[in-house]
Design a protein around this motif. Sequence first.
Motif, PDB file in Angstrom:
ATOM      1  N   MET A  95      -7.738 -49.032  45.721  1.00  0.00           N
ATOM      2  CA  MET A  95      -7.552 -48.623  44.043  1.00  0.00           C
ATOM      3  C   MET A  95      -7.253 -46.946  44.776  1.00  0.00           C
ATOM      4  N   MET A  96      -8.066 -46.103  45.752  1.00  0.00           N
ATOM      5  CA  MET A  96      -7.693 -44.704  46.635  1.00  0.00           C
ATOM      6  C   MET A  96      -6.519 -44.390  47.240  1.00  0.00           C
ATOM      7  N   LEU A  97      -6.174 -45.776  47.723  1.00  0.00           N
ATOM      8  CA  LEU A  97      -4.866 -45.166  48.301  1.00  0.00           C
ATOM      9  C   LEU A  97      -3.865 -45.711  47.164  1.00  0.00           C
ATOM     10  N   ALA A  98      -3.478 -46.151  46.060  1.00  0.00           N
ATOM     11  CA  ALA A  98      -2.985 -46.311  45.089  1.00  0.00           C
ATOM     12  C   ALA A  98      -3.614 -45.133  44.622  1.00  0.00           C
ATOM     13  N   MET A  99      -4.471 -44.437  44.367  1.00  0.00           N
ATOM     14  CA  MET A  99      -4.562 -43.367  43.612  1.00  0.00           C
ATOM     15  C   MET A  99      -3.835 -42.543  43.996  1.00  0.00           C
ATOM     16  N   GLY A 100      -3.964 -42.003  45.305  1.00  0.00           N
ATOM     17  CA  GLY A 100      -3.074 -41.346  46.476  1.00  0.00           C
ATOM     18  C   GLY A 100      -1.558 -41.400  45.584  1.00  0.00           C
ATOM     19  N   ASP A 101      -0.743 -42.585  45.853  1.00  0.00           N
ATOM     20  CA  ASP A 101       0.549 -42.411  45.751  1.00  0.00           C
ATOM     21  C   ASP A 101       0.661 -41.905  44.725  1.00  0.00           C
ATOM     22  N   PHE A 102      -0.360 -41.438  43.333  1.00  0.00           N
ATOM     23  CA  PHE A 102       0.143 -41.798  41.719  1.00  0.00           C
ATOM     24  C   PHE A 102      -0.286 -39.459  41.668  1.00  0.00           C
ATOM     25  N   VAL A 103      -1.291 -39.256  42.588  1.00  0.00           N
ATOM     26  CA  VAL A 103      -0.756 -38.218  42.780  1.00  0.00           C
ATOM     27  C   VAL A 103       0.229 -37.455  43.479  1.00  0.00           C
ATOM     28  N   GLN A 104       1.012 -37.586  44.649  1.00  0.00           N
ATOM     29  CA  GLN A 104       2.097 -37.106  44.933  1.00  0.00           C
ATOM     30  C   GLN A 104       3.387 -37.753  44.508  1.00  0.00           C
ATOM     31  N   SER A 105       2.907 -38.516  44.046  1.00  0.00           N
ATOM     32  CA  SER A 105       4.497 -38.957  42.424  1.00  0.00           C
ATOM     33  C   SER A 105       4.420 -37.254  41.539  1.00  0.00           C
ATOM     34  N   LEU A 106       3.568 -36.195  41.519  1.00  0.00           N
ATOM     35  CA  LEU A 106       3.743 -35.408  40.475  1.00  0.00           C
ATOM     36  C   LEU A 106       4.252 -34.261  41.752  1.00  0.00           C
ATOM     37  N   GLY A 107       4.660 -34.604  43.284  1.00  0.00           N
ATOM     38  CA  GLY A 107       5.141 -33.601  43.407  1.00  0.00           C
ATOM     39  C   GLY A 107       4.104 -32.055  44.015  1.00  0.00           C
ATOM     40  N   GLY A 108       3.698 -32.360  43.787  1.00  0.00           N
ATOM     41  CA  GLY A 108       2.253 -30.874  44.216  1.00  0.00           C
ATOM     42  C   GLY A 108       1.889 -30.441  43.352  1.00  0.00           C
ATOM     43  N   LYS A 109       2.481 -30.688  41.379  1.00  0.00           N
ATOM     44  CA  LYS A 109       2.358 -29.850  40.414  1.00  0.00           C
ATOM     45  C   LYS A 109       0.726 -30.213  40.032  1.00  0.00           C
ATOM     46  N   TYR A 110       0.029 -31.055  40.319  1.00  0.00           N
ATOM     47  CA  TYR A 110      -1.199 -31.197  40.495  1.00  0.00           C
ATOM     48  C   TYR A 110      -1.479 -31.465  42.084  1.00  0.00           C
ATOM     49  N   GLN A 128      -4.488 -39.607  53.097  1.00  0.00           N
ATOM     50  CA  GLN A 128      -3.397 -41.157  54.029  1.00  0.00           C
ATOM     51  C   GLN A 128      -2.077 -41.469  52.800  1.00  0.00           C
ATOM     52  N   ARG A 129      -1.730 -41.172  51.204  1.00  0.00           N
ATOM     53  CA  ARG A 129      -0.611 -41.453  50.677  1.00  0.00           C
ATOM     54  C   ARG A 129      -0.322 -40.369  50.004  1.00  0.00           C
ATOM     55  N   SER A 130      -1.255 -39.313  50.769  1.00  0.00           N
ATOM     56  CA  SER A 130      -1.009 -38.225  49.979  1.00  0.00           C
ATOM     57  C   SER A 130      -0.997 -36.554  50.530  1.00  0.00           C
ATOM     58  N   ASP A 131      -0.139 -35.901  49.689  1.00  0.00           N
ATOM     59  CA  ASP A 131       0.358 -33.856  50.674  1.00  0.00           C
ATOM     60  C   ASP A 131      -0.815 -33.065  49.815  1.00  0.00           C
ATOM     61  N   TYR A 132      -1.061 -33.519  48.685  1.00  0.00           N
ATOM     62  CA  TYR A 132      -1.756 -33.096  48.221  1.00  0.00           C
ATOM     63  C   TYR A 132      -3.070 -32.928  47.130  1.00  0.00           C
ATOM     64  N   ILE A 133      -3.919 -33.773  48.669  1.00  0.00           N
ATOM     65  CA  ILE A 133      -5.625 -34.103  47.900  1.00  0.00           C
ATOM     66  C   ILE A 133      -6.688 -33.002  48.835  1.00  0.00           C
ATOM     67  N   ALA A 134      -7.572 -31.897  48.085  1.00  0.00           N
ATOM     68  CA  ALA A 134      -8.373 -30.890  48.696  1.00  0.00           C
ATOM     69  C   ALA A 134      -9.441 -31.235  48.265  1.00  0.00           C
ATOM     70  N   GLY A 135     -10.469 -30.717  49.468  1.00  0.00           N
ATOM     71  CA  GLY A 135     -12.090 -31.447  49.271  1.00  0.00           C
ATOM     72  C   GLY A 135     -12.193 -32.241  50.959  1.00  0.00           C
ATOM     73  N   THR A 136     -10.912 -32.912  51.234  1.00  0.00           N
ATOM     74  CA  THR A 136     -11.520 -33.991  52.668  1.00  0.00           C
ATOM     75  C   THR A 136     -11.958 -32.830  54.021  1.00  0.00           C
ATOM     76  N   GLN A 137     -11.374 -31.673  54.207  1.00  0.00           N
ATOM     77  CA  GLN A 137     -12.495 -30.690  55.407  1.00  0.00           C
ATOM     78  C   GLN A 137     -12.527 -29.682  54.828  1.00  0.00           C
ATOM     79  N   ALA A 138     -13.726 -29.120  55.328  1.00  0.00           N
ATOM     80  CA  ALA A 138     -14.047 -27.720  55.238  1.00  0.00           C
ATOM     81  C   ALA A 138     -14.113 -26.482  56.206  1.00  0.00           C
ATOM     82  N   ALA A 139     -14.260 -25.590  56.636  1.00  0.00           N
ATOM     83  CA  ALA A 139     -14.874 -25.014  57.604  1.00  0.00           C
ATOM     84  C   ALA A 139     -16.190 -24.503  57.664  1.00  0.00           C
ATOM     85  N   TYR A 140     -16.328 -23.929  56.330  1.00  0.00           N
ATOM     86  CA  TYR A 140     -17.786 -23.290  56.212  1.00  0.00           C
ATOM     87  C   TYR A 140     -18.250 -23.402  54.701  1.00  0.00           C
TER      88      TYR A 140
END
Length: 351
Positions: A95-110, A128-140
């Motif tokens: 389900m999370m992979l499919a959600m990544g596909d959904f986010v990716q489909s908007l091309g960075g608008k979201y 793993q399926r989208s370039d537009y996911i934030a909050g997966t890592q943090a430096a501080y």
Amino acid sequence: MSVFDHAAYDKHEHVAFYHDVKSGLKAIIAVHNTNLGPSLGGCRMWPYANSSEALTDVLRLSKGMSYKSAMANLKLGGGKSVIIGDPRKEKTADMMLAMGDFVQSLGGKYISAEDSGISVSDLKTMSQRSDYIAGTQAAYRYDGGPADGNPAPSTAYGVFMGLKASVAYGLKTDLNGVSVAIQGLGHVGYRLAEHLHNAGAKLYVTDIYPDNLEQAKQQFNATVVSPDEIFALDVDVFAPCALGSAINDQTIDQIKARVIAGAANNQLAEERHGQALKDKGILYAPDYVINAGGVIDIYHQRQGSSAQALREHLEGIGETLNEIYRKAEQQGLPTNIEANKIAEQRFLMKG
């Protein structure tokens, strides 16, 4: 009913629906406004009663993010996504992979981040399926602690600073001995309770999960009450930290607190309830101002900022609220309306 005719529709730029039959994913993404930058907002998974309820939530939440980012002086627009389902029972990796596909489909608008029912590990799966996911890592982290990408600590700290400023403005006192009723002990609500306990506040808490209540009782000497009791308690501050619309026609008459300051989004069921609170002499901290810590955190992480700059930005939430309170008082306006005026001047100026 058309989306354009929906009561919560507010000139949204993009509303998308997605159903992945294989994983069972049913989700909605709403982009409200991108004048200041790409829309960024959390993905929420919740067992909505129906798709209409989910649509109302995502439309209201995405609009709130436009106001939130504008008031926090971020170059971001407002967006949000919701997944229909119980995160404790129905969530799967597919389900999370499919959600990544959904986010990716908007091309960075979201750009998606964390919200209720979604964890950092879920976001990593989406990424793993989208370039537009934030909050997966943090430096501080704002306090120098270990950073894992979860913005909840920053959200809670920002709410704490805003609540502290609201008490100082409305009650002319510090937090020592102040009584606070917290509705919801999730990732943010529980951390807020810890900050308040350390500051000497007396806590009353409610939550839908008994284990959260027991932990707060043991660690913070909190008094546990039922969900129906939380509104009518004779306390100084009411802190809504669960889902939206906690402030409505039914609850306003019950509330005895003189300050409302919490982490929940869309706390007012309708904008007119801000006037109702003003009429009762209740100081209301506009939700999208006080709970902006999470998006502030993600913005700083993406910009390669620093822990000190992040902390200073979070602590500025209190002064932003003071500015709203002063202007609202001068003009005789409810605080939510004054906050709206300031935010709209910022994100509509390019519209």
